[in-house]
Design a protein around this motif. Structure first.
Motif, PDB file in Angstrom:
ATOM      1  N   ARG A  11     -11.731  -2.710 -42.598  1.00 19.76           N
ATOM      2  CA  ARG A  11     -11.113  -3.766 -43.389  1.00 19.76           C
ATOM      3  C   ARG A  11     -11.866  -4.038 -44.688  1.00 19.76           C
ATOM      4  O   ARG A  11     -11.315  -4.639 -45.607  1.00 19.76           O
ATOM      5  CB  ARG A  11     -11.079  -5.055 -42.569  1.00 19.76           C
ATOM      6  CG  ARG A  11     -10.207  -5.025 -41.327  1.00 19.76           C
ATOM      7  CD  ARG A  11     -10.605  -6.195 -40.439  1.00 19.76           C
ATOM      8  NE  ARG A  11      -9.689  -6.436 -39.345  1.00 19.76           N
ATOM      9  CZ  ARG A  11      -9.735  -5.797 -38.184  1.00 19.76           C
ATOM     10  NH1 ARG A  11     -10.647  -4.839 -37.999  1.00 19.76           N
ATOM     11  NH2 ARG A  11      -8.890  -6.091 -37.216  1.00 19.76           N
ATOM     12  N   SER A  12     -13.132  -3.646 -44.741  1.00 18.99           N
ATOM     13  CA  SER A  12     -13.957  -3.895 -45.928  1.00 18.99           C
ATOM     14  C   SER A  12     -13.307  -3.390 -47.199  1.00 18.99           C
ATOM     15  O   SER A  12     -13.529  -3.946 -48.287  1.00 18.99           O
ATOM     16  CB  SER A  12     -15.321  -3.212 -45.782  1.00 18.99           C
ATOM     17  OG  SER A  12     -16.081  -3.775 -44.747  1.00 18.99           O
ATOM     18  N   HIS A  48     -24.971 -11.680 -40.838  1.00 21.02           N
ATOM     19  CA  HIS A  48     -24.081 -12.666 -40.206  1.00 21.02           C
ATOM     20  C   HIS A  48     -24.225 -12.543 -38.696  1.00 21.02           C
ATOM     21  O   HIS A  48     -24.306 -11.416 -38.176  1.00 21.02           O
ATOM     22  CB  HIS A  48     -22.627 -12.420 -40.633  1.00 21.02           C
ATOM     23  CG  HIS A  48     -21.681 -13.491 -40.184  1.00 21.02           C
ATOM     24  ND1 HIS A  48     -21.110 -13.511 -38.936  1.00 21.02           N
ATOM     25  CD2 HIS A  48     -21.209 -14.601 -40.832  1.00 21.02           C
ATOM     26  CE1 HIS A  48     -20.319 -14.564 -38.819  1.00 21.02           C
ATOM     27  NE2 HIS A  48     -20.366 -15.238 -39.960  1.00 21.02           N
ATOM     28  N   LYS A  52     -20.212  -8.297 -38.010  1.00 25.38           N
ATOM     29  CA  LYS A  52     -18.957  -7.607 -38.303  1.00 25.38           C
ATOM     30  C   LYS A  52     -18.735  -7.549 -39.807  1.00 25.38           C
ATOM     31  O   LYS A  52     -19.087  -8.473 -40.534  1.00 25.38           O
ATOM     32  CB  LYS A  52     -17.780  -8.341 -37.649  1.00 25.38           C
ATOM     33  CG  LYS A  52     -17.827  -8.338 -36.124  1.00 25.38           C
ATOM     34  CD  LYS A  52     -16.747  -9.225 -35.546  1.00 25.38           C
ATOM     35  CE  LYS A  52     -15.363  -8.747 -35.920  1.00 25.38           C
ATOM     36  NZ  LYS A  52     -14.294  -9.611 -35.373  1.00 25.38           N
ATOM     37  N   ALA A  64     -17.730 -14.424 -44.426  1.00 24.47           N
ATOM     38  CA  ALA A  64     -17.204 -13.396 -43.531  1.00 24.47           C
ATOM     39  C   ALA A  64     -15.701 -13.609 -43.336  1.00 24.47           C
ATOM     40  O   ALA A  64     -15.160 -14.634 -43.751  1.00 24.47           O
ATOM     41  CB  ALA A  64     -17.926 -13.448 -42.183  1.00 24.47           C
ATOM     42  N   GLU A  65     -15.057 -12.648 -42.693  1.00 20.48           N
ATOM     43  CA  GLU A  65     -13.606 -12.595 -42.454  1.00 20.48           C
ATOM     44  C   GLU A  65     -12.885 -12.204 -43.740  1.00 20.48           C
ATOM     45  O   GLU A  65     -12.997 -12.880 -44.766  1.00 20.48           O
ATOM     46  CB  GLU A  65     -13.039 -13.907 -41.913  1.00 20.48           C
ATOM     47  CG  GLU A  65     -13.476 -14.239 -40.507  1.00 20.48           C
ATOM     48  CD  GLU A  65     -12.932 -13.278 -39.459  1.00 20.48           C
ATOM     49  OE1 GLU A  65     -11.899 -12.625 -39.711  1.00 20.48           O
ATOM     50  OE2 GLU A  65     -13.552 -13.190 -38.381  1.00 20.48           O
ATOM     51  N   SER A  66     -12.141 -11.121 -43.656  1.00 13.85           N
ATOM     52  CA  SER A  66     -11.520 -10.552 -44.852  1.00 13.85           C
ATOM     53  C   SER A  66     -10.603 -11.547 -45.567  1.00 13.85           C
ATOM     54  O   SER A  66     -10.639 -11.661 -46.796  1.00 13.85           O
ATOM     55  CB  SER A  66     -10.763  -9.266 -44.513  1.00 13.85           C
ATOM     56  OG  SER A  66      -9.815  -9.505 -43.484  1.00 13.85           O
ATOM     57  N   GLY A  67      -9.771 -12.275 -44.818  1.00 16.93           N
ATOM     58  CA  GLY A  67      -8.883 -13.234 -45.462  1.00 16.93           C
ATOM     59  C   GLY A  67      -9.642 -14.343 -46.157  1.00 16.93           C
ATOM     60  O   GLY A  67      -9.294 -14.745 -47.269  1.00 16.93           O
ATOM     61  N   ALA A  68     -10.702 -14.837 -45.517  1.00 15.41           N
ATOM     62  CA  ALA A  68     -11.527 -15.885 -46.121  1.00 15.41           C
ATOM     63  C   ALA A  68     -12.225 -15.365 -47.373  1.00 15.41           C
ATOM     64  O   ALA A  68     -12.378 -16.095 -48.360  1.00 15.41           O
ATOM     65  CB  ALA A  68     -12.545 -16.403 -45.108  1.00 15.41           C
ATOM     66  N   HIS A  99      -2.164 -14.779 -43.412  1.00 16.70           N
ATOM     67  CA  HIS A  99      -2.669 -15.075 -42.068  1.00 16.70           C
ATOM     68  C   HIS A  99      -2.012 -14.209 -40.997  1.00 16.70           C
ATOM     69  O   HIS A  99      -2.645 -13.892 -39.980  1.00 16.70           O
ATOM     70  CB  HIS A  99      -2.463 -16.555 -41.750  1.00 16.70           C
ATOM     71  CG  HIS A  99      -3.298 -17.466 -42.592  1.00 16.70           C
ATOM     72  ND1 HIS A  99      -4.632 -17.699 -42.355  1.00 16.70           N
ATOM     73  CD2 HIS A  99      -2.996 -18.184 -43.709  1.00 16.70           C
ATOM     74  CE1 HIS A  99      -5.120 -18.527 -43.263  1.00 16.70           C
ATOM     75  NE2 HIS A  99      -4.146 -18.824 -44.108  1.00 16.70           N
ATOM     76  N   GLU A 102      -3.874 -10.587 -39.841  1.00 18.36           N
ATOM     77  CA  GLU A 102      -4.924 -10.544 -38.824  1.00 18.36           C
ATOM     78  C   GLU A 102      -4.617 -11.418 -37.622  1.00 18.36           C
ATOM     79  O   GLU A 102      -5.140 -11.190 -36.538  1.00 18.36           O
ATOM     80  CB  GLU A 102      -6.263 -10.969 -39.443  1.00 18.36           C
ATOM     81  CG  GLU A 102      -6.790 -10.032 -40.506  1.00 18.36           C
ATOM     82  CD  GLU A 102      -7.236  -8.687 -39.942  1.00 18.36           C
ATOM     83  OE1 GLU A 102      -7.579  -8.620 -38.752  1.00 18.36           O
ATOM     84  OE2 GLU A 102      -7.228  -7.701 -40.702  1.00 18.36           O
ATOM     85  N   GLN A 175      -4.028  -7.932 -48.135  1.00 19.06           N
ATOM     86  CA  GLN A 175      -4.358  -8.265 -46.745  1.00 19.06           C
ATOM     87  C   GLN A 175      -3.455  -7.538 -45.756  1.00 19.06           C
ATOM     88  O   GLN A 175      -3.901  -7.119 -44.687  1.00 19.06           O
ATOM     89  CB  GLN A 175      -4.255  -9.783 -46.556  1.00 19.06           C
ATOM     90  CG  GLN A 175      -4.679 -10.291 -45.195  1.00 19.06           C
ATOM     91  CD  GLN A 175      -6.179 -10.263 -44.959  1.00 19.06           C
ATOM     92  OE1 GLN A 175      -6.919  -9.589 -45.672  1.00 19.06           O
ATOM     93  NE2 GLN A 175      -6.635 -10.979 -43.963  1.00 19.06           N
TER      94      GLN A 175
END
Length: 221
Positions: A11-12, A48, A52, A64-68, A99, A102, A175
Motif C-alpha cells: 500500500r505504500s 510505529h 506496518k 500511519a494508515e494509508s488513508g490517514a 474509507h 480499506e 486509495q
C-alpha cells in the motif's frame, strides 16, 4: 523533510504517488518483505508500534494508515487539490470511497489471499485434504459471492463515472487503486470498467514516477 517508510510491493506506493502528484520532495527508507511470511520486517516497529507500512514522518510527526496519510498530506500540502471541498459536489462520494477501500473491499481480498495459501502451507500430509476442502468451501461459499457483490458494485459505478468522486481525479482514486489492482490479480470475473480505470491510473506520470522510486506492484496471490 518528509520521509516515507516504504515496504516493497505494498500500500505504500499510494503515498509515494500522492507525493508525486503534489510535487513534494521526500525521502524513502526501503524495507523488504520476509521471503517466507511476506510480512514487514520487525525493524518497522522502531518507527510505529504496529510495525506496518506505510508510515510517514514529517519533522516530529509520525502518521500511519494509508488513508490517514493521504488526508494528512492534503490537509497540510494539498492547497485544495485532489479532493472536493466540504459541501462541494463529490465530497460525500470522496469520503465514502476513501474509507470503503480499506474498510470494506480490502479485508475480503486479504482473506482471499490467506485462504488461497492454506493448501500450500506446511502441515502434516494427512491434514492437507481437510485444509484444502475447508479453504475451498470458504472461498466458494463465503468470499467469492461477497467479492462478486462488491466488485459488481464498483464495476457499475465506474461504468457511470470516470472518477470515484465526481468529474476530477482525487485521492479517493489513489486509495481505491490498490484493492482494485489486487482484485484484478485475485478475484474471478470479467471487470472491463475496473481494468480501464486501473490502466488510466497507471498511465499517470506521477504514478510512473512513484513506481520508479518505490518499485512496481506484483500480485502476492
Amino acid at each position: 523533510m518528509i520521509t516515507v517508510h516504504h515496504l516493497e510491493n505494498s500500500r505504500s506506493l499510494r503515498v509515494l504517488w500522492l507525493l508525486e502528484e503534489l510535487g513534494l520532495p521526500y525521502e524513502i527508507i526501503h524495507y523488504k518483505r520476509d521471503p517466507v511470511t511476506m510480512l514487514a520486517p520487525e525493524s518497522l516497529r522502531e518507527i510505529h508500534p504496529l510495525g506496518k507500512a506505510p508510515i510517514l514522518q514529517d519533522d516530529d510527526r509520525v502518521v500511519a494508515e494509508s488513508g490517514a496519510i493521504l488526508e494528512y498530506l492534503l490537509d497540510h500540502y494539498g492547497q485544495g487539490r485532489f479532493r472536493p471541498e466540504p459541501g462541494a459536489p463529490g465530497r460525500e462520494a470522496y469520503q465514502y470511497w476513501l474509507h470503503y477501500a480499506e474498510g470494506s473491499l480490502m479485508p475480503l481480498l486479504v482473506m482471499k489471499l490467506v485462504f488461497s495459501r492454506v493448501p500450500q502451507s506446511p502441515m502434516p500430509f494427512f491434514i492437507r485434504p481437510v485444509a484444502r476442502k475447508i479453504s475451498q468451501g470458504l472461498n466458494q461459499g463465503f468470499l467469492d459471492p461477497r467479492l462478486s457483490d462488491h466488485l459488481g458494485f464498483v464495476e457499475r459505478h465506474l461504468g457511470e463515472h470516470v472518477w470515484f468522486a465526481g468529474d476530477e481525479f482525487s485521492a479517493a482514486d489513489i486509495q481505491m487503486s490498490f484493492p482494485l489492482q489486487a482484485a484484478l490479480a485475485r478475484a474471478p470475473g470479467n471487470m472491463p470498467n475496473i481494468r480501464t480505470f486501473i490502466e488510466r491510473l497507471e498511465n499517470r506520470p506521477a504514478y510512473r514516477k512513484a513506481e520508479e522510486r518505490g518499485g512496481s506492484l506484483k500480485p502476492l496471490g
